[in-house]
Enzyme design. Structure first.
Site: not given
Ligand code: EPZ
Length: 428
Positions: A24-25, A121, A126, A312, A404
């Site tokens: 994803k990243n 978030c 952030r 993460d 997500r």
């Protein structure tokens, strides 16, 4: 009003083989990077997750033609020839803060960009100050008006020697993409070293950019004229955090679980911690196997930028620590507020004391199934794993967070023997 939740029965089983999806990243940056090459780029191994669907929409709003191809729909064809806008609307940036990754390529292509300021978030404010300072060093002027950031380059983009206060992933990526067309040489010191940065640099070089040193803390970019950059074909690397999540599931239940489609060198620190906690690890060129036949041992974990322990995977390892024989200390050094998972896990019987950015985790015998809520995508994924080894049933709410970043999470867990399903329930 109904709500989709994930229901997990604590059958303590997770074993077999699972294919991880594309990262994803990485994919969330490879897509906007295609803006730098006018024409049709092809990106393979793009995961089916909602953040990617949002980025597809962001690209379409800019005028790109984005379509999925390939037998499994995991190939994206991104045609940016017709891109004629450089504005990203608020409703998309507020949906996904990673949209800020269009800033660098838009500036690199048009010398201008108008992007809604991303909000914070659950895991922190952030801010993007390092993005702005780095881009200003390249000659970008920013004006903030009505929640929008307006970037211009009155004297054009020029190379610079930039030292980052902190190896920010996003800031490194935005500067890297803008520097590709800046006049002269750019050196980014204290750059982020994540494998996704290397993946992005490889795609940029395939487009005709001249990037050296990605993956180290000093990245050098020789700028080239914007019209020399061209489309390319690129394959996204495997998702190391998804892989790490399934490996923790194997460590939790004993496994064995083998994840395929991942370079083990991306997870060196996490694998070291799994071994220290009592697991047996085997690895091949693109697969990793975890099994545990001994009791879970406690561990001390400090999250740090790569190659340090990945933030993460912090929630997933906190779950392991919650069931270990002894006391673990987990320190979160990357985000200011990433321990919300602890309070949800405590509702299942975990014994965790939070002191500032340290979590003191006393291992307990077992967890009880409960209704719990995802606070961010990694915490949500970890709560589902917790339900697999808890007594009774666990119902995980707010699973949009999980969608997500995890493609078919429930399907992949069921393929490993977990008793887990998605279903709609009446809210309240
Ligand atoms: C990327 O976020 C990832 N997201 C995050 O993954 C990951 O946790 C993070 O890198 C760290 O590895 C994507 O790639 C889309 P940072 P990013 O800039 O780029 C502060 C997930 O679960 N900071 O390295 O936003 C920032 O507040 C997500 O997949 C500034 O203060 O991370 C944070 O505390 C979560 N000013 C720290 O640095 C800035 O200008 C690290 O942020 C930029 C960052």
């Amino acid at each position: 009003m109904s709500e989709e939740i994930i229901i997990v029965e604590g059958n303590g089983t997770l074993q077999g083989d699972v294919q991880v999806s594309g990262a994803k990243n990485s994919a969330l940056k490879l897509m906007p990077a295609a803006l730098l090459g006018r024409g049709r780029s092809v990106i393979h191994n793009v995961p089916h997750i909602s953040d990617i669907f949002v980025m597809e929409e962001v690209m379409r709003r800019l005028g790109a033609d984005v379509r999925r191809d390939g037998h499994d729909g995991r190939t994206l064809i991104v045609d940016t020839a017709q891109v004629d806008k450089f504005e990203t609307p608020y409703e998309l940036v507020s949906k996904m803060r990673a949209s800020i990754s269009v800033l660098g390529p838009l500036i690199g292509r048009f010398g201008e960009a108008r992007v809604a300021m991303p909000g914070g978030c659950q895991i922190g404010a952030r801010p993007i100050d390092m993005h702005l300072i780095g881009l200003e060093a390249l000659g970008v002027h920013f004006e903030m008006k009505h929640g929008f950031l307006h970037a211009t380059t009155p004297e054009g983009l020029h190379g610079a020697d930039i030292v980052l206060d902190f190896p920010s992933v996003g800031a490194t990526e935005n500067m890297l993409m803008a520097a590709c067309t800046a006049k002269g040489r750019t050196i980014i010191e204290n750059a982020a070293r994540e494998p996704e940065i290397v993946d992005l640099a490889n795609m940029l070089n395939a487009m005709g950019a001249q990037v050296k040193g990605a993956g180290t803390s000093i990245i050098e970019v020789e700028g080239v004229p914007s019209d020399q950059l061209h489309p390319c074909e690129h394959t996204t690397v495997g998702d190391r955090i998804e892989a790490g999540t399934f490996l923790v599931g194997g460590a939790l239940t004993g496994g064995p679980v083998t994840v395929h489609g991942i370079d083990p060198s991306y997870l060196r620190m996490a694998l070291m911690k799994l071994s220290a906690m009592g697991c047996d690890i085997e690895r091949g060129e693109d697969w990793i196997r975890v099994e545990r036949t001994r009791p879970l041992a406690p561990a001390d974990i400090q999250t740090l930028p790569h190659p340090g322990f990945p933030t993460d995977l912090q929630a997933q390892f906190m779950l392991l620590a919650a069931l270990a024989d002894g006391t673990s200390v987990i320190t979160e050094n990357v985000f200011e507020n990433r321990f919300m998972f602890a309070s949800e896990l405590a509702r299942m019987g975990a014994d965790i004391a939070i002191e500032d950015h340290h979590a003191l985790v006393e291992g307990v015998e077992s967890l009880q199934g409960a209704d719990v809520s995802s606070t961010d995508l990694r915490a949500g994924a970890a709560l589902v794993l917790a339900g697999m080894v808890a007594d009774g049933q666990t119902r995980v709410h707010n699973i949009g967070h999980i969608d997500r970043g995890y493609e078919d999470y429930v399907g992949k867990l069921r393929g490993l023997g977990a008793c887990v399903e998605r279903c709609s329930v009446d809210e309240g």
